[in-house]
Design an enzyme around this catalytic site. Structure first.
Site, PDB file in Angstrom:
ATOM      1  N   ASP A 248       0.834  -1.210   0.000  1.00 24.33           N
ATOM      2  CA  ASP A 248       0.000   0.000   0.000  1.00 24.33           C
ATOM      3  C   ASP A 248       0.864   1.253   0.000  1.00 24.33           C
ATOM      4  O   ASP A 248       2.004   1.233   0.472  1.00 24.33           O
ATOM      5  CB  ASP A 248      -0.860   0.057   1.275  1.00 24.33           C
ATOM      6  CG  ASP A 248      -1.821  -1.098   1.376  1.00 24.33           C
ATOM      7  OD1 ASP A 248      -2.174  -1.666   0.334  1.00 24.33           O
ATOM      8  OD2 ASP A 248      -2.198  -1.426   2.512  1.00 24.33           O
TER       9      ASP A 248
HETATM   10  N1  URA Z   1      -1.242  -5.932   3.921  1.00 21.99           N
HETATM   11  C1  URA Z   1      -1.705  -4.660   3.928  1.00 21.99           C
HETATM   12  O1  URA Z   1      -2.727  -4.382   4.537  1.00 21.99           O
HETATM   13  N2  URA Z   1      -1.005  -3.742   3.265  1.00 21.99           N
HETATM   14  C2  URA Z   1       0.134  -3.991   2.589  1.00 21.99           C
HETATM   15  O2  URA Z   1       0.726  -3.094   2.003  1.00 21.99           O
HETATM   16  C3  URA Z   1       0.587  -5.317   2.593  1.00 21.99           C
HETATM   17  C4  URA Z   1      -0.119  -6.274   3.274  1.00 21.99           C
END
Ligand code: URA
Length: 245
Positions: A102
């Protein structure tokens, strides 16, 4: 000699399966002739065209990036935000991230120009184990962490069993640091898992991907994977697909 569909996938044009479809659909030419059989092998001197455009063969490259927060796991962004490939602007190769983190998640991200390698690692049946450290609001109860370990129902189905370890809790600030290992790669999975037990994730970092760690890298720094590491990653993912089949 490499199989035609593999060469197309490695050029980053399509997954191996899509490349097979392109071949069957008569959209691939080798040295000017349409090839519709899947077994054909080609060498580096063969001219390969997909949809009338000659593919550019690149040497495969593999990188490990310590992605900082505030960067998009993509090759471009229509809003002009920083993207992970901006860290590789001095490379000619068309590299892209293997899976994604993310915008607000930091940590270990692989990048490559090898479409087949990326597909192998991100295929749902091959997903390697990834370790995250999450800072969450509130202090989770043991029984709630157990729910994450066993698998918890999210809107896109129950999660696979996870390993969870409480690292610390700050009663004054009402926050906790929790380590969690998962091998699936669903969208915002770790954040959603904690939300499902009532704890918002305020910080998230991926510390490990299979056997790879960030080592001494700082946020924004990257290194090339060694040929041995690439081999090991391939073996890890292929092993998983055998176990799961
Ligand atoms: N899980 C999440 O919630 N975000 C990420 O970036 C990776 C795994």
């Amino acid at each position: 000699m490499e199989r035609l569909q593999k060469v197309i996938a490695q050029a980053g044009i399509a997954s191996r399966r899509k490349a097979e479809e392109l071949i069957k659909d008569g959209r691939v030419k080798v040295n000017g002739k349409v090839v519709t059989e899947l077994g054909v092998k080609v060498t580096s001197s063969d001219k390969i065209e997909v949809n009338e455009i000659q593919i550019e063969k690149e040497e495969p490259v593999y990188f490990l990036l310590y992605k900082p927060r505030g960067v998009i796991s993509s090759v471009s962004d229509d809003k002009g935000r920083k993207v992970v490939t901006d860290f590789f602007s001095n490379y000619q190769e068309r590299i892209f991230p293997v899976g994604r983190l993310d915008y607000d998640t930091s940590g270990l991200l692989l990048l490559t120009n090898d479409g087949e390698f990326a597909n192998l690692l991100t295929h749902p049946s091959n997903e390697v184990e990834k370790l995250y450290v999450a800072k969450v609001k509130g202090i989770p109860l043991r029984e709630n962490l157990r729910k994450l370990e066993k698998g918890i129902r999210l809107e896109d189905g129950k999660t696979a069993p996870a390993k969870v370890k409480m690292l610390s809790g700050d009663k004054k600030k009402q926050t906790a640091i929790v380590e969690i290992s998962i091998h699936e790669g669903r969208n915002r999975q770790v954040r959603r898992m904690f939300e499902a037990i009532g704890h918002e994730v305020v910080k998230l970092k991926r510390e490990r991907y299979g056997f790879l760690t960030l080592g001494g890298l700082k946020a924004g720094e990257a290194r090339e994977l060694t040929p041995h590491e690439v081999k090991q990653l391939r073996a890890l993912a292929s092993d998983k697909s055998k176990k799961n089949s």
